[in-house]
Design a protein around this motif. Sequence first.
Motif, mmCIF file in Angstrom:
data_model
loop_
_atom_site.group_PDB
_atom_site.id
_atom_site.type_symbol
_atom_site.label_atom_id
_atom_site.label_comp_id
_atom_site.label_asym_id
_atom_site.label_seq_id
_atom_site.Cartn_x
_atom_site.Cartn_y
_atom_site.Cartn_z
ATOM 1 N N LEU A 1 -3.737 8.183 -12.131
ATOM 2 C CA LEU A 1 -4.945 7.440 -11.781
ATOM 3 C C LEU A 1 -4.997 7.121 -10.291
ATOM 4 O O LEU A 1 -6.042 7.264 -9.649
ATOM 5 C CB LEU A 1 -5.037 6.154 -12.604
ATOM 6 C CG LEU A 1 -5.397 6.325 -14.083
ATOM 7 C CD1 LEU A 1 -5.282 4.998 -14.818
ATOM 8 C CD2 LEU A 1 -6.792 6.913 -14.243
ATOM 9 N N LEU A 2 -3.889 6.693 -9.725
ATOM 10 C CA LEU A 2 -3.866 6.367 -8.295
ATOM 11 C C LEU A 2 -4.157 7.596 -7.447
ATOM 12 O O LEU A 2 -4.917 7.532 -6.466
ATOM 13 C CB LEU A 2 -2.515 5.757 -7.913
ATOM 14 C CG LEU A 2 -2.252 4.354 -8.449
ATOM 15 C CD1 LEU A 2 -0.804 3.951 -8.199
ATOM 16 C CD2 LEU A 2 -3.200 3.343 -7.805
ATOM 17 N N HIS A 3 -3.550 8.729 -7.806
ATOM 18 C CA HIS A 3 -3.818 9.964 -7.064
ATOM 19 C C HIS A 3 -5.274 10.391 -7.224
ATOM 20 O O HIS A 3 -5.914 10.838 -6.260
ATOM 21 C CB HIS A 3 -2.886 11.083 -7.539
ATOM 22 C CG HIS A 3 -3.158 12.409 -6.902
ATOM 23 N ND1 HIS A 3 -3.158 12.596 -5.545
ATOM 24 C CD2 HIS A 3 -3.458 13.618 -7.448
ATOM 25 C CE1 HIS A 3 -3.440 13.864 -5.271
ATOM 26 N NE2 HIS A 3 -3.634 14.495 -6.424
ATOM 27 N N ALA A 4 -5.806 10.241 -8.427
ATOM 28 C CA ALA A 4 -7.204 10.612 -8.668
ATOM 29 C C ALA A 4 -8.147 9.753 -7.830
ATOM 30 O O ALA A 4 -9.032 10.279 -7.139
ATOM 31 C CB ALA A 4 -7.534 10.477 -10.154
ATOM 32 N N VAL B 1 -8.364 4.412 2.136
ATOM 33 C CA VAL B 1 -7.192 4.271 1.257
ATOM 34 C C VAL B 1 -5.901 4.161 2.057
ATOM 35 O O VAL B 1 -4.869 3.752 1.514
ATOM 36 C CB VAL B 1 -7.079 5.433 0.234
ATOM 37 C CG1 VAL B 1 -8.271 5.438 -0.701
ATOM 38 C CG2 VAL B 1 -6.905 6.769 0.932
ATOM 39 N N ALA B 2 -5.963 4.513 3.339
ATOM 40 C CA ALA B 2 -4.782 4.411 4.206
ATOM 41 C C ALA B 2 -4.801 3.147 5.063
ATOM 42 O O ALA B 2 -3.914 2.943 5.889
ATOM 43 C CB ALA B 2 -4.695 5.636 5.111
ATOM 44 N N LEU C 1 0.825 -1.203 0.000
ATOM 45 C CA LEU C 1 0.000 0.000 0.000
ATOM 46 C C LEU C 1 0.863 1.259 0.000
ATOM 47 O O LEU C 1 0.573 2.227 -0.717
ATOM 48 C CB LEU C 1 -0.942 -0.002 1.202
ATOM 49 C CG LEU C 1 -1.901 1.184 1.316
ATOM 50 C CD1 LEU C 1 -2.782 1.301 0.076
ATOM 51 C CD2 LEU C 1 -2.758 1.056 2.569
ATOM 52 N N LYS C 2 1.930 1.246 0.768
ATOM 53 C CA LYS C 2 2.828 2.405 0.796
ATOM 54 C C LYS C 2 3.463 2.644 -0.568
ATOM 55 O O LYS C 2 3.664 3.797 -0.978
ATOM 56 C CB LYS C 2 3.909 2.201 1.864
ATOM 57 C CG LYS C 2 3.396 2.354 3.292
ATOM 58 C CD LYS C 2 4.493 2.117 4.310
ATOM 59 C CE LYS C 2 3.990 2.322 5.735
ATOM 60 N NZ LYS C 2 5.023 2.022 6.750
ATOM 61 N N LEU D 1 2.044 2.026 -3.477
ATOM 62 C CA LEU D 1 1.025 2.664 -4.312
ATOM 63 C C LEU D 1 0.902 4.141 -3.979
ATOM 64 O O LEU D 1 0.776 4.983 -4.878
ATOM 65 C CB LEU D 1 -0.320 1.971 -4.135
ATOM 66 C CG LEU D 1 -0.453 0.535 -4.675
ATOM 67 C CD1 LEU D 1 -1.865 0.019 -4.460
ATOM 68 C CD2 LEU D 1 -0.080 0.468 -6.149
ATOM 69 N N HIS D 2 0.951 4.467 -2.689
ATOM 70 C CA HIS D 2 0.838 5.874 -2.295
ATOM 71 C C HIS D 2 2.063 6.682 -2.711
ATOM 72 O O HIS D 2 1.941 7.860 -3.082
ATOM 73 C CB HIS D 2 0.588 5.986 -0.794
ATOM 74 C CG HIS D 2 -0.837 5.720 -0.404
ATOM 75 N ND1 HIS D 2 -1.868 6.537 -0.804
ATOM 76 C CD2 HIS D 2 -1.397 4.727 0.324
ATOM 77 C CE1 HIS D 2 -3.011 6.061 -0.326
ATOM 78 N NE2 HIS D 2 -2.747 4.960 0.354
ATOM 79 N N ARG D 3 3.224 6.062 -2.674
ATOM 80 C CA ARG D 3 4.423 6.774 -3.147
ATOM 81 C C ARG D 3 4.304 7.075 -4.640
ATOM 82 O O ARG D 3 4.707 8.147 -5.111
ATOM 83 C CB ARG D 3 5.680 5.944 -2.858
ATOM 84 C CG ARG D 3 6.187 6.074 -1.421
ATOM 85 C CD ARG D 3 7.596 5.556 -1.280
ATOM 86 N NE ARG D 3 7.665 4.113 -1.446
ATOM 87 C CZ ARG D 3 7.558 3.246 -0.442
ATOM 88 N NH1 ARG D 3 7.389 3.688 0.795
ATOM 89 N NH2 ARG D 3 7.636 1.952 -0.654
ATOM 90 N N LEU D 4 3.754 6.133 -5.377
ATOM 91 C CA LEU D 4 3.547 6.354 -6.804
ATOM 92 C C LEU D 4 2.508 7.461 -7.024
ATOM 93 O O LEU D 4 2.693 8.338 -7.877
ATOM 94 C CB LEU D 4 3.089 5.054 -7.469
ATOM 95 C CG LEU D 4 2.923 5.071 -8.990
ATOM 96 C CD1 LEU D 4 4.201 5.535 -9.685
ATOM 97 C CD2 LEU D 4 2.531 3.683 -9.487
ATOM 98 N N ALA D 5 1.447 7.437 -6.245
ATOM 99 C CA ALA D 5 0.424 8.483 -6.352
ATOM 100 C C ALA D 5 0.988 9.849 -5.986
ATOM 101 O O ALA D 5 0.623 10.872 -6.586
ATOM 102 C CB ALA D 5 -0.761 8.149 -5.451
#
Length: 258
Positions: free
Chosen positions: A51-54, A234-235, A15-16, A18-22
């Motif tokens: 897309l992940l950030h959106a 999401v967290a 998960l971390k 994915l968030h770093r990518l976002a």
Amino acid sequence: MNNTDNAIADTDHALKQLHRLADACAYNFGKAAHSGDEFLGTGADLEPSTLLHAYRSGVFPWFAADEPICWWSPKERCVMVPSAFEPSKSLMRTAKKQSWTITTNQAFKQVISACSQPRSYTDDTWIHAEMIAAYDQLHQLSAASSIEVWEGSPHTSELIGGLYGVNIGAIFCGESMFHRKTDASKIAFWALMYFAKRTGIELIDCQMPNPHLLSLGADTMPKAKFLDVLACLVATPCIGMNGARQPITTQALLIDDI
């Protein structure tokens, strides 16, 4: 560390990532999402980071092939709590009668391609080549998943239904579903509830309400409340819909005891 601790550490790490990518996204959807508008504007791109950030901001793309990329955040969000899902009597009869097989992430490209086909009520589709390529990239990152419904054995029988969506933390954002046999998409939706309860997914985001989703038990949530819930989910690390699971039959849905 025991196996449970290792599994928790793995999901937290994934998960971390994915968030770093976002976080690397060049655009800021967060402020726009909190406006009172549903249509937020055009532009940006469909890179995984975008897309992940959106999605973690409550925003999703929806546009035709001949249009610029359009971004949306509905005022009323269509959602489903997995534990609240109750199949109709007719759907239970279908599950009891049929010997269909349900799998996860075994035919993502087939599912999204089937979802892109024209419907009986329109020839238009928003799932065009650019979108298919973008969500396939998310699938390769284990951020997009599919559920497949097969008439018999997986891959050796017809793919008769399914759905796909984006999974970040404890929320699954459904994108589209399809059926080639009556009730096959509803069985896929029921299977999503079945797997969600077993993998820690707490909420299904169905985006825009429509009669089909509402008939399956979905409800609406005001945007402000949805965005608050989304920020928490999401967290939240969970196993989620990533990876291929042991196939189940429609009968397994009938003995769901969670």
